[in-house]
Design a protein around this motif. Structure first.
Motif, short mmCIF file in Angstrom:
data_model
loop_
_atom_site.label_atom_id
_atom_site.label_comp_id
_atom_site.label_asym_id
_atom_site.label_seq_id
_atom_site.Cartn_x
_atom_site.Cartn_y
_atom_site.Cartn_z
N ASN A 14 0.84 -1.19 0.00
CA ASN A 14 0.00 0.00 0.00
C ASN A 14 0.88 1.25 0.00
N LYS A 15 0.45 2.27 -0.72
CA LYS A 15 1.11 3.58 -0.78
C LYS A 15 2.58 3.47 -1.19
N ASN A 16 2.85 2.79 -2.29
CA ASN A 16 4.23 2.64 -2.75
C ASN A 16 4.47 3.23 -4.14
N ASN A 17 3.58 4.06 -4.62
CA ASN A 17 3.74 4.73 -5.92
C ASN A 17 3.89 3.74 -7.08
N ILE A 18 3.20 2.63 -7.02
CA ILE A 18 3.21 1.66 -8.11
C ILE A 18 2.24 2.14 -9.18
N SER A 19 2.75 2.41 -10.37
CA SER A 19 1.88 2.93 -11.42
C SER A 19 1.77 1.97 -12.61
N ASN A 20 2.75 1.11 -12.81
CA ASN A 20 2.74 0.17 -13.93
C ASN A 20 2.22 -1.18 -13.45
N LEU A 21 0.94 -1.41 -13.60
CA LEU A 21 0.32 -2.64 -13.11
C LEU A 21 0.81 -3.86 -13.88
N ASN B 275 -2.18 3.10 -4.52
CA ASN B 275 -1.19 3.17 -5.59
C ASN B 275 -1.90 3.62 -6.85
N GLN B 276 -1.17 4.22 -7.76
CA GLN B 276 -1.76 4.63 -9.03
C GLN B 276 -2.30 3.43 -9.80
N MET C 285 -10.03 -6.45 -19.23
CA MET C 285 -10.35 -5.46 -18.20
C MET C 285 -9.18 -4.59 -17.77
N LYS C 286 -8.18 -4.50 -18.58
CA LYS C 286 -7.02 -3.69 -18.24
C LYS C 286 -7.42 -2.22 -18.09
N ILE C 287 -7.02 -1.62 -16.98
CA ILE C 287 -7.32 -0.21 -16.70
C ILE C 287 -6.17 0.64 -17.22
N VAL C 288 -6.49 1.63 -18.02
CA VAL C 288 -5.48 2.54 -18.54
C VAL C 288 -5.53 3.80 -17.70
N ALA C 289 -4.44 4.12 -17.06
CA ALA C 289 -4.38 5.30 -16.20
C ALA C 289 -3.91 6.51 -17.00
N PRO C 290 -4.43 7.69 -16.70
CA PRO C 290 -3.96 8.89 -17.39
C PRO C 290 -2.52 9.20 -16.98
N SER C 291 -1.79 9.82 -17.88
CA SER C 291 -0.41 10.19 -17.56
C SER C 291 -0.40 11.36 -16.58
#
Length: 156
Positions: A10-17, A39-40, A93-99
């Motif tokens: 938790n809360k580790n700045n993980i953005s690339n799933l 995390n992102q 179901m892959k979630i694409v996060a905004p940059s």
């Protein structure tokens, strides 16, 4: 780390799933409990206002599709029906996060919008007030409750 079964990040700045799940599936075959909240890569609505419950459910399906041995994900156990649905549709179901640049632009845009208000920025001088006349719609006689004039004391 073949025997590790619980991982809380938790809360580790993980953005690339995808990259994270690739490493976990390769290096942690016995993993049963995983938590990635705040995390992102974990799009829950408590951490990110632009996410909703549907985004989070899609994320769960995707993670469960990639890591089918999980029995607990984030804050709740994995149900059999959820696991079955994840195997059926999880790959899609892959979630694409905004940059980060998109998020910064969106935040700047919301700040610009919030500068406008329907109220006037100045007030009139005390001598230039224009009063109005009219009939009173409601006349409070004190027979009702003080908190709400439509609730009678007998109803409390």
């Amino acid at each position: 780390m073949a025997n590790l079964h619980t991982l809380t990040l938790n809360k580790n700045n993980i953005s690339n799933l995808d990259g994270f799940l690739d490493k976990v599936s390769k290096n942690l075959p016995s993993l049963k409990y995983l938590s990635l909240l705040s995390n992102q890569a974990c799009p829950n609505e408590l951490s990110f206002s632009y996410r909703d419950e549907e985004d989070y459910q899609r994320y769960r399906y995707y993670v469960l599709h990639r890591l089918p041995n999980l029995t607990f994900l984030d804050s709740r156990p994995v149900k059999k029906a959820e696991k079955t649905e994840a195997q059926r549709v999880g790959a899609y179901m892959k979630i694409v996060a905004p940059s980060l640049t998109d998020l910064k632009a969106q935040m700047q845009e919301s700040v610009e919008i919030s500068r406008f208000t329907p109220l006037p920025s100045t007030t009139k001088a005390p001598g230039k007030h224009r009063g109005t006349f009219g009939r009173i719609r409601y006349n409070y006689s004190g027979k009702n409750s003080e908190g709400n004039r439509f609730i009678k004391n007998a109803q409390l």
